[in-house]
Design a protein around this motif. Structure first.
Motif, PDB file in Angstrom:
ATOM      1  N   GLY A 128       0.842  -1.351  -0.005  1.00  0.00           N
ATOM      2  CA  GLY A 128       0.067   0.085   0.362  1.00  0.00           C
ATOM      3  C   GLY A 128       0.995   1.636   0.137  1.00  0.00           C
ATOM      4  O   GLY A 128       0.047   2.467   0.236  1.00  0.00           O
ATOM      5  N   GLU A 129       2.094   1.070   0.048  1.00  0.00           N
ATOM      6  CA  GLU A 129       3.363   2.241   0.028  1.00  0.00           C
ATOM      7  C   GLU A 129       4.180   2.280  -0.728  1.00  0.00           C
ATOM      8  O   GLU A 129       5.190   0.986  -0.196  1.00  0.00           O
ATOM      9  CB  GLU A 129       3.281   2.671   1.409  1.00  0.00           C
ATOM     10  CG  GLU A 129       4.048   3.984   1.513  1.00  0.00           C
ATOM     11  CD  GLU A 129       3.808   5.069   2.455  1.00  0.00           C
ATOM     12  OE1 GLU A 129       3.780   6.281   3.179  1.00  0.00           O
ATOM     13  OE2 GLU A 129       4.761   4.172   3.465  1.00  0.00           O
ATOM     14  N   ARG A 130       4.405   2.599  -2.275  1.00  0.00           N
ATOM     15  CA  ARG A 130       5.552   2.624  -2.782  1.00  0.00           C
ATOM     16  C   ARG A 130       6.603   3.567  -2.693  1.00  0.00           C
ATOM     17  O   ARG A 130       7.035   4.745  -2.676  1.00  0.00           O
ATOM     18  CB  ARG A 130       5.044   2.717  -4.076  1.00  0.00           C
ATOM     19  CG  ARG A 130       4.280   1.560  -4.628  1.00  0.00           C
ATOM     20  CD  ARG A 130       3.414   2.337  -5.937  1.00  0.00           C
ATOM     21  NE  ARG A 130       3.649   3.230  -6.708  1.00  0.00           N
ATOM     22  CZ  ARG A 130       1.742   3.645  -5.893  1.00  0.00           C
ATOM     23  NH1 ARG A 130       1.043   2.573  -6.187  1.00  0.00           N
ATOM     24  NH2 ARG A 130       1.518   4.739  -6.522  1.00  0.00           N
ATOM     25  N   ILE A 146      -6.531   1.837   6.153  1.00  0.00           N
ATOM     26  CA  ILE A 146      -5.013   1.064   5.748  1.00  0.00           C
ATOM     27  C   ILE A 146      -4.754  -0.307   5.334  1.00  0.00           C
ATOM     28  O   ILE A 146      -5.768  -1.254   6.187  1.00  0.00           O
ATOM     29  CB  ILE A 146      -4.531   1.446   6.892  1.00  0.00           C
ATOM     30  CG1 ILE A 146      -4.166   2.741   6.882  1.00  0.00           C
ATOM     31  CG2 ILE A 146      -2.361   0.757   6.802  1.00  0.00           C
ATOM     32  CD1 ILE A 146      -3.346   3.027   8.562  1.00  0.00           C
ATOM     33  N   ASP A 148      -0.672  10.453  10.764  1.00  0.00           N
ATOM     34  CA  ASP A 148      -0.799   9.492   9.483  1.00  0.00           C
ATOM     35  C   ASP A 148      -1.880   8.167   9.759  1.00  0.00           C
ATOM     36  O   ASP A 148      -2.098   7.304   8.869  1.00  0.00           O
ATOM     37  CB  ASP A 148       0.513   9.398   8.469  1.00  0.00           C
ATOM     38  CG  ASP A 148       0.420   8.687   7.477  1.00  0.00           C
ATOM     39  OD1 ASP A 148      -0.191   8.953   6.704  1.00  0.00           O
ATOM     40  OD2 ASP A 148       2.007   9.066   6.601  1.00  0.00           O
ATOM     41  N   TYR A 149      -1.497   7.641  11.048  1.00  0.00           N
ATOM     42  CA  TYR A 149      -1.635   6.389  10.891  1.00  0.00           C
ATOM     43  C   TYR A 149      -2.632   6.514  12.505  1.00  0.00           C
ATOM     44  O   TYR A 149      -3.634   4.830  11.932  1.00  0.00           O
ATOM     45  CB  TYR A 149      -0.401   4.948  11.572  1.00  0.00           C
ATOM     46  CG  TYR A 149       0.648   5.630  10.680  1.00  0.00           C
ATOM     47  CD1 TYR A 149       0.385   4.893   8.587  1.00  0.00           C
ATOM     48  CD2 TYR A 149       1.679   6.288  10.416  1.00  0.00           C
ATOM     49  CE1 TYR A 149       1.058   4.940   7.554  1.00  0.00           C
ATOM     50  CE2 TYR A 149       2.877   6.654   9.324  1.00  0.00           C
ATOM     51  CZ  TYR A 149       2.291   5.261   7.843  1.00  0.00           C
ATOM     52  OH  TYR A 149       3.389   5.413   6.934  1.00  0.00           O
ATOM     53  N   GLN A 174       2.100  12.123  -1.002  1.00  0.00           N
ATOM     54  CA  GLN A 174       0.976  10.702  -0.720  1.00  0.00           C
ATOM     55  C   GLN A 174       0.440   9.756  -1.418  1.00  0.00           C
ATOM     56  O   GLN A 174       0.213   8.775  -1.637  1.00  0.00           O
ATOM     57  CB  GLN A 174      -0.353  11.286   0.288  1.00  0.00           C
ATOM     58  CG  GLN A 174       0.310  11.808   1.708  1.00  0.00           C
ATOM     59  CD  GLN A 174       1.214  10.891   3.109  1.00  0.00           C
ATOM     60  OE1 GLN A 174       1.824   9.789   2.318  1.00  0.00           O
ATOM     61  NE2 GLN A 174       0.489  10.672   3.704  1.00  0.00           N
ATOM     62  N   GLN A 175      -0.428  10.861  -2.570  1.00  0.00           N
ATOM     63  CA  GLN A 175      -1.342  10.112  -3.590  1.00  0.00           C
ATOM     64  C   GLN A 175      -0.307   9.376  -4.553  1.00  0.00           C
ATOM     65  O   GLN A 175      -0.050   8.378  -4.790  1.00  0.00           O
ATOM     66  CB  GLN A 175      -1.737  11.373  -4.283  1.00  0.00           C
ATOM     67  CG  GLN A 175      -3.143  12.063  -3.341  1.00  0.00           C
ATOM     68  CD  GLN A 175      -3.221  12.819  -4.494  1.00  0.00           C
ATOM     69  OE1 GLN A 175      -2.934  13.597  -5.356  1.00  0.00           O
ATOM     70  NE2 GLN A 175      -4.218  13.550  -3.295  1.00  0.00           N
ATOM     71  N   ARG A 193       0.473   6.292  -2.647  1.00  0.00           N
ATOM     72  CA  ARG A 193      -0.346   5.277  -1.966  1.00  0.00           C
ATOM     73  C   ARG A 193      -1.239   4.832  -3.290  1.00  0.00           C
ATOM     74  O   ARG A 193      -2.273   3.743  -2.525  1.00  0.00           O
ATOM     75  CB  ARG A 193      -0.581   5.683  -1.027  1.00  0.00           C
ATOM     76  CG  ARG A 193       0.163   5.590   0.213  1.00  0.00           C
ATOM     77  CD  ARG A 193       0.067   6.641   1.245  1.00  0.00           C
ATOM     78  NE  ARG A 193       0.517   6.659   2.484  1.00  0.00           N
ATOM     79  CZ  ARG A 193       0.375   6.818   3.838  1.00  0.00           C
ATOM     80  NH1 ARG A 193      -1.027   7.528   4.037  1.00  0.00           N
ATOM     81  NH2 ARG A 193       1.715   6.880   4.529  1.00  0.00           N
ATOM     82  N   GLU A 194      -1.607   5.660  -4.239  1.00  0.00           N
ATOM     83  CA  GLU A 194      -2.675   5.713  -5.199  1.00  0.00           C
ATOM     84  C   GLU A 194      -2.652   3.920  -5.623  1.00  0.00           C
ATOM     85  O   GLU A 194      -1.044   3.749  -6.703  1.00  0.00           O
ATOM     86  CB  GLU A 194      -3.084   6.270  -5.475  1.00  0.00           C
ATOM     87  CG  GLU A 194      -3.753   8.429  -5.715  1.00  0.00           C
ATOM     88  CD  GLU A 194      -4.043   8.824  -6.270  1.00  0.00           C
ATOM     89  OE1 GLU A 194      -3.903   8.888  -7.563  1.00  0.00           O
ATOM     90  OE2 GLU A 194      -4.541   9.944  -6.220  1.00  0.00           O
TER      91      GLU A 194
END
Length: 584
Positions: free
Chosen positions: A66-68, A442, A501-502, A542-543, A546-547
């Motif tokens: 979910g996060e590159r 998440i 953020d979390y 962020q996008q 995470r997108e």
């Protein structure tokens, strides 16, 4: 010439050849033995291991689902480990990493010494004496970084192979040989981004040595550039930035010359390295004098020295590293390549005797840390992790994970429970473990805040996320406007940003003292940080990470990568809110 004389000359030549090949093999064998005796891996090596686990699990080259974020500075080392893990059916490549690193180091030493042998023995088989290679073998950091689980072994192998091919091309300038050499040298930026400097020098030397026509030149340039350029396009489209994430975290574009000079002195001082280097440079001057009439030999001999000097200048510019000696070793290896072995002569014999005496004393007596090591924030990494793990040879992930066993137990329980918690622990005497509800949206079952990023990654399964406290794998923390005090350890994320953020919006703030940051966190700070994350460039960052990776997202990442790489973030939530949201 009488038959007996011919046979005697032939036997003498064969004897010299056998001796020279023995020096080649002996150098490779000795570094393999010394590397094995000091075998280890560091926590940073487990960062590669975690990324490889995600690749082999089908999640792509990411640290968490979910996060590159590109946490691996060496793209080639990451994918080489992934290939090894696939072939051996072992997603945990922590043990493979030090074994493979040691093999590549030993082969690299063999290739490097053989290339020097070929340089000195172009016209006839002369007796060669080990010289520069003894400088390397006398240094304990060279032994230690023969393993470590990092890309150092691959780095050594690539530099040696590139120079070996360059030496060979003096006599065998076929089209296939030229293109293969260009391809190999072109891999430098994928070994490490800073090796682009070395690759550029070697490619220039390759052209000056062979002098191909313009069509073959264009073919060689294309061959050298294809894979690095293709990967850079992938990096920009997939991760949304121009460089690996650690380059942002470590402020790799800054100039910190005083710290860089201190880093070099911190390496050279404890081992009295200036003495053997002065002797070796004297020998190198004699070599240049002998090669003065042979342009190609002179070009090949100078190429690694020029490349090493430029690489060292870059290391000094960016302020060195926090790991003792590590970033200076490639430059030293390059500078010594032409004189790893030298032709026998009276002057060479005296020089070799001096180097032998120094190497023996250095290997047996000289130890780090230097007296001023702590002043510059430079650590003996192997000694630190030997002490932390309690193992004289910490060579697998299990040795590290057992140091955080209590945290692992909590992570396992939370992941199974379905509570979806954000989990983090302190560094103080109590090492308190805190859990707080995680926000919706998440993908992971739980999130763990990692101080020891590699170890945290190995104690959590691939479907549990890791929040990097130091910013090496965090798109927000990596961009904080903190000055570099200790590279890679200067940008603490802070609880305000963690919770914003979390954590679930209703989660209460916790005292920052529980997580290595002084002071307390207020609800207002968390609200400001959460608002900042939704605005402007910060929201787009962020996008980009995470997108879902659609074609449009890839294109937007690619075209915006340069701007996104240059964005910096004030660590204070209120300042960040004003910068990105325009709030007065």
């Amino acid at each position: 010439m009488a038959p007996a004389a011919v046979n005697a000359a032939r036997d003498s030549k064969a004897t010299r050849t056998r001796w020279n090949l023995t020096v080649v093999a002996g150098s490779a064998l000795l570094i393999a033995v010394l590397g094995y005796l000091t075998r280890w891996i560091c926590d940073d090596a487990l960062i590669f291991t975690r990324a490889v686990e995600q690749i082999l699990a089908g999640n792509g080259p990411v640290y968490q689902i979910g996060e590159r974020a590109e946490t691996s500075t060496s793209a080639l080392w990451q994918w080489l480990l992934a290939l090894a893990g696939f072939l051996f059916g072992q997603p945990d490549t922590s043990t493979i990493s030090w074994v493979l690193g040691l093999v590549l180091t030993a082969v690299g030493f063999g290739l490097a010494v053989d290339a020097a042998r070929r340089l000195h023995s172009r016209r006839h088989a002369t007796v060669l004496l080990p010289c520069g290679v003894l400088v390397l073998l006398g240094l304990r950091p060279v032994w230690e970084y023969a393993t470590s689980g990092l890309e150092t072994g691959l780095n050594t192998f690539w530099m040696a192979a590139s120079w070996w091919l360059l030496v060979r091309l003096r006599e065998r300038g076929s089209t296939k040989a030229l293109l293969f050499a260009a391809f190999t040298i072109g891999l430098g930026p994928l070994v490490r981004p800073d090796q682009a400097l070395v690759a550029a020098v070697f490619l220039a030397a390759l052209w000056l040595t062979v002098r191909p026509g313009w069509r073959l030149t264009l073919g060689a340039v294309g061959t050298a550039a294809t894979l690095p350029v293709a990967y850079e396009i992938f990096r920009m489209g997939f991760y949304g930035i121009v460089v690996p994430m650690p380059a942002l975290t470590k402020n790799a574009g800054e100039s910190m010359w005083p710290r860089g000079f201190a880093y070099v002195a911190d390496f050279a001082g404890p081992y009295l390295l200036w003495l053997p280097l002065a002797v070796v440079m004297f020998v190198f001057a004699g070599l240049l004098h002998r090669l003065g009439g042979r342009r190609t030999d002179l070009m090949v001999a100078l190429a690694p020295v020029v490349a090493g000097a430029l690489h060292l200048a870059y290391v000094v510019k960016v302020g060195g590293d926090y790991m003792h000696a590590r970033m200076a070793l490639p430059a030293l290896f390059l500078i010594l390549l032409p004189v790893l072995v030298v032709s026998r002569s009276k002057n060479a014999g005296v020089a070799v005797v001096v180097v032998v005496v120094w190497a023996s004393l250095c290997a047996g007596l000289c130890r780090y840390p230097a007296v001023d090591g702590s002043v510059h924030g430079i650590d003996d990494e192997r000694a630190y992790y030997v002490a932390w793990t309690g193992s004289s040879h910490p060579t697998d992930s299990a040795t590290y994970v057992q140091q955080l066993q209590r945290l692992k137990n909590v992570v396992t329980a939370e992941a199974v429970s379905g509570h979806r918690a954000l989990i983090y622990h302190g560094l103080g005497p109590g090492n308190d473990i805190i859990t707080t509800p995680m926000r919706t949206g998440i993908a992971e079952k739980a999130m763990v805040v990692g101080v020891y990023l590699g170890t945290a990654g190995m104690l959590a399964p691939t479907d549990v996320g890791i929040v990097d406290f130091w910013g090496l794998a965090n798109p927000i923390g990596a961009r904080f406007e903190f000055p570099t005090v200790k590279p890679g350890h200067s940008k603490p994320l802070g609880n305000a940003w963690l919770l914003a953020d979390y954590a679930a919006p209703a989660a209460p703030p916790h005292p920052s003292g529980n997580f290595a940051v002084s002071g307390t966190v207020t609800s207002e700070q968390v609200i400001a940080a959460r608002h900042a994350l939704s605005c402007g460039d910060l929201a787009e960052i962020q996008q980009s990470a995470r997108e879902p990776l659609t074609f449009k997202r890839f294109w937007d990442n690619l075209t915006g990568a340069w701007h996104r790489t240059r964005v910096t973030i004030p660590p204070d939530p209120f300042e960040a809110e004003r910068k990105f949201c325009g709030r007065p």
